[in-house]
Design a protein around this motif. Sequence first.
Motif, PDB file in Angstrom:
ATOM      1  N   ASP A 148       0.860  -1.181   0.000  1.00  0.00           N
ATOM      2  CA  ASP A 148       0.000   0.000   0.000  1.00  0.00           C
ATOM      3  C   ASP A 148       0.894   1.229   0.000  1.00  0.00           C
ATOM      4  O   ASP A 148       1.721   1.396   0.914  1.00  0.00           O
ATOM      5  N   ILE A 149       0.689   2.102  -0.984  1.00  0.00           N
ATOM      6  CA  ILE A 149       1.638   3.204  -1.174  1.00  0.00           C
ATOM      7  C   ILE A 149       0.939   4.492  -1.587  1.00  0.00           C
ATOM      8  O   ILE A 149      -0.205   4.488  -2.026  1.00  0.00           O
ATOM      9  N   SER A 150       1.690   5.577  -1.456  1.00  0.00           N
ATOM     10  CA  SER A 150       1.278   6.874  -1.965  1.00  0.00           C
ATOM     11  C   SER A 150       2.539   7.578  -2.470  1.00  0.00           C
ATOM     12  O   SER A 150       3.575   6.933  -2.671  1.00  0.00           O
ATOM     13  N   LEU A 151       2.450   8.894  -2.654  1.00  0.00           N
ATOM     14  CA  LEU A 151       3.585   9.674  -3.126  1.00  0.00           C
ATOM     15  C   LEU A 151       3.825  10.859  -2.202  1.00  0.00           C
ATOM     16  O   LEU A 151       2.887  11.411  -1.624  1.00  0.00           O
ATOM     17  N   VAL A 152       5.100  11.255  -2.083  1.00  0.00           N
ATOM     18  CA  VAL A 152       5.458  12.455  -1.331  1.00  0.00           C
ATOM     19  C   VAL A 152       6.419  13.290  -2.160  1.00  0.00           C
ATOM     20  O   VAL A 152       7.092  12.782  -3.065  1.00  0.00           O
TER      21      VAL A 152
ATOM     22  N   GLY B  97      -6.841  12.677  -2.857  1.00  0.00           N
ATOM     23  CA  GLY B  97      -8.289  12.799  -2.802  1.00  0.00           C
ATOM     24  C   GLY B  97      -8.970  12.015  -1.714  1.00  0.00           C
ATOM     25  O   GLY B  97     -10.135  12.285  -1.392  1.00  0.00           O
ATOM     26  N   SER B  98      -8.305  11.033  -1.141  1.00  0.00           N
ATOM     27  CA  SER B  98      -8.880  10.258  -0.035  1.00  0.00           C
ATOM     28  C   SER B  98      -7.748   9.535   0.667  1.00  0.00           C
ATOM     29  O   SER B  98      -6.725   9.215   0.048  1.00  0.00           O
ATOM     30  N   PRO B  99      -7.908   9.255   1.954  1.00  0.00           N
ATOM     31  CA  PRO B  99      -6.846   8.557   2.686  1.00  0.00           C
ATOM     32  C   PRO B  99      -6.834   7.062   2.380  1.00  0.00           C
ATOM     33  O   PRO B  99      -7.852   6.476   1.994  1.00  0.00           O
ATOM     34  N   ILE B 100      -5.685   6.463   2.541  1.00  0.00           N
ATOM     35  CA  ILE B 100      -5.570   5.010   2.429  1.00  0.00           C
ATOM     36  C   ILE B 100      -6.478   4.343   3.462  1.00  0.00           C
ATOM     37  O   ILE B 100      -6.603   4.816   4.595  1.00  0.00           O
TER      38      ILE B 100
ATOM     39  N   ASP C 270     -16.579   4.989  -1.760  1.00  0.00           N
ATOM     40  CA  ASP C 270     -16.363   4.992  -3.208  1.00  0.00           C
ATOM     41  C   ASP C 270     -15.176   5.858  -3.604  1.00  0.00           C
ATOM     42  O   ASP C 270     -14.622   5.688  -4.700  1.00  0.00           O
ATOM     43  N   ARG C 271     -14.784   6.803  -2.754  1.00  0.00           N
ATOM     44  CA  ARG C 271     -13.641   7.658  -3.094  1.00  0.00           C
ATOM     45  C   ARG C 271     -12.349   6.866  -3.230  1.00  0.00           C
ATOM     46  O   ARG C 271     -11.382   7.355  -3.837  1.00  0.00           O
ATOM     47  N   SER C 272     -12.319   5.674  -2.678  1.00  0.00           N
ATOM     48  CA  SER C 272     -11.123   4.841  -2.770  1.00  0.00           C
ATOM     49  C   SER C 272     -10.950   4.213  -4.152  1.00  0.00           C
ATOM     50  O   SER C 272      -9.856   3.778  -4.483  1.00  0.00           O
TER      51      SER C 272
END
Length: 252
Positions: free
Chosen positions: A141-145, A155-158, A163-165
Motif C-alpha cells: 500500500d503506497i502513496s507519493l510524497v 483525494g482520499s486517505p488510504i 467509493d472515493r477509494s
Amino acid sequence: MKPYHAIPLEDCGEPLVAIPPDTFAMVDPHPYQQLGAPYGGQSPYRLRAGVLEALQEAQRWLQRPWPQWRIQIFDAYRPIAVQQFMVNHALGELRQQRYPQATDLTEAQQRELMADVIQFWAVPSLDPRTPPPHSTGAAVDISLVDAEGHPIPMGSPIDEISDRSWPNYFANHPDPETQRFHHHRQILNQAMASAGFCRHPQEWWHFSLGDQLWAWLQREADPSQPVIARYGCAEPEIPTPLAPIGPGKTPL
C-alpha cells in the motif's frame, strides 16, 4: 471467496526482505503497529525479494519526470494475525460510524457491515490456496510524497471504506482542482505498472505483483495467457477469531 482465489498458486520460495528506508519514504510510526496489531516483533516493512526489486524499478521510473518525488510505503507484509486484527478493527470502526448508539445489531446490519469491509479487506484464510494478498509479501500500500516529505494529494486517505477509494472516482469530476487527484493517482499507477505491478480495482493505493490478485488481473487483461500466482502465504499461522461487532453477535 474472491474471484482471484480460483487462480492456481505455486509458491516460488522467495524470501521476505526488508524494504530499505533510505530508498523510499516510510509512514512512521507504522499505522497498524500503533493500533496494537500483532506483528510478533517483526517489521511490517518487508516484501518478497523480487517484489522489492520491482518497487525500486517503479521509483526509478517515477523519478525520471518527477525527480523530487518518492514512493511512500504505508504498509507491506502482514502476518495473517495482523490481517485478522485489521479486519476486526475495520468492522469496529464502521459499526461505530453507522450505529454509534446501537447496543446490538441485527443480522442484516452485521451482513451489511461485513460486505462493505471485505470490499477493501481480504478475509484471513488458513487455506494455503487462498492467502490474503498482503500475507504473501507481494502486495504493498503506497502513496507519493514530494521533496519535503509532504503528501501528494490523492483525494482520499488510504483504507477509507468509501467509493472515493476507487481508482477512477475523480476521473470525470467537473472541478479542475479535484481533477488533480485523478492525475496523481494515474502517475502512481503508471510508475507501478512500468515495473509489472497491477493495481487493485477498488483501491488506488494497493498494488501487487505475483500474487493471485495480480495473476487474475493479468488473465482478465489477456485471457489467452494462463498466468498463475508465484507467491503464497509467506509465513503461515493460525489467526485469532473474528471479534464480535455487537453484543453476543459475530460478524458472519
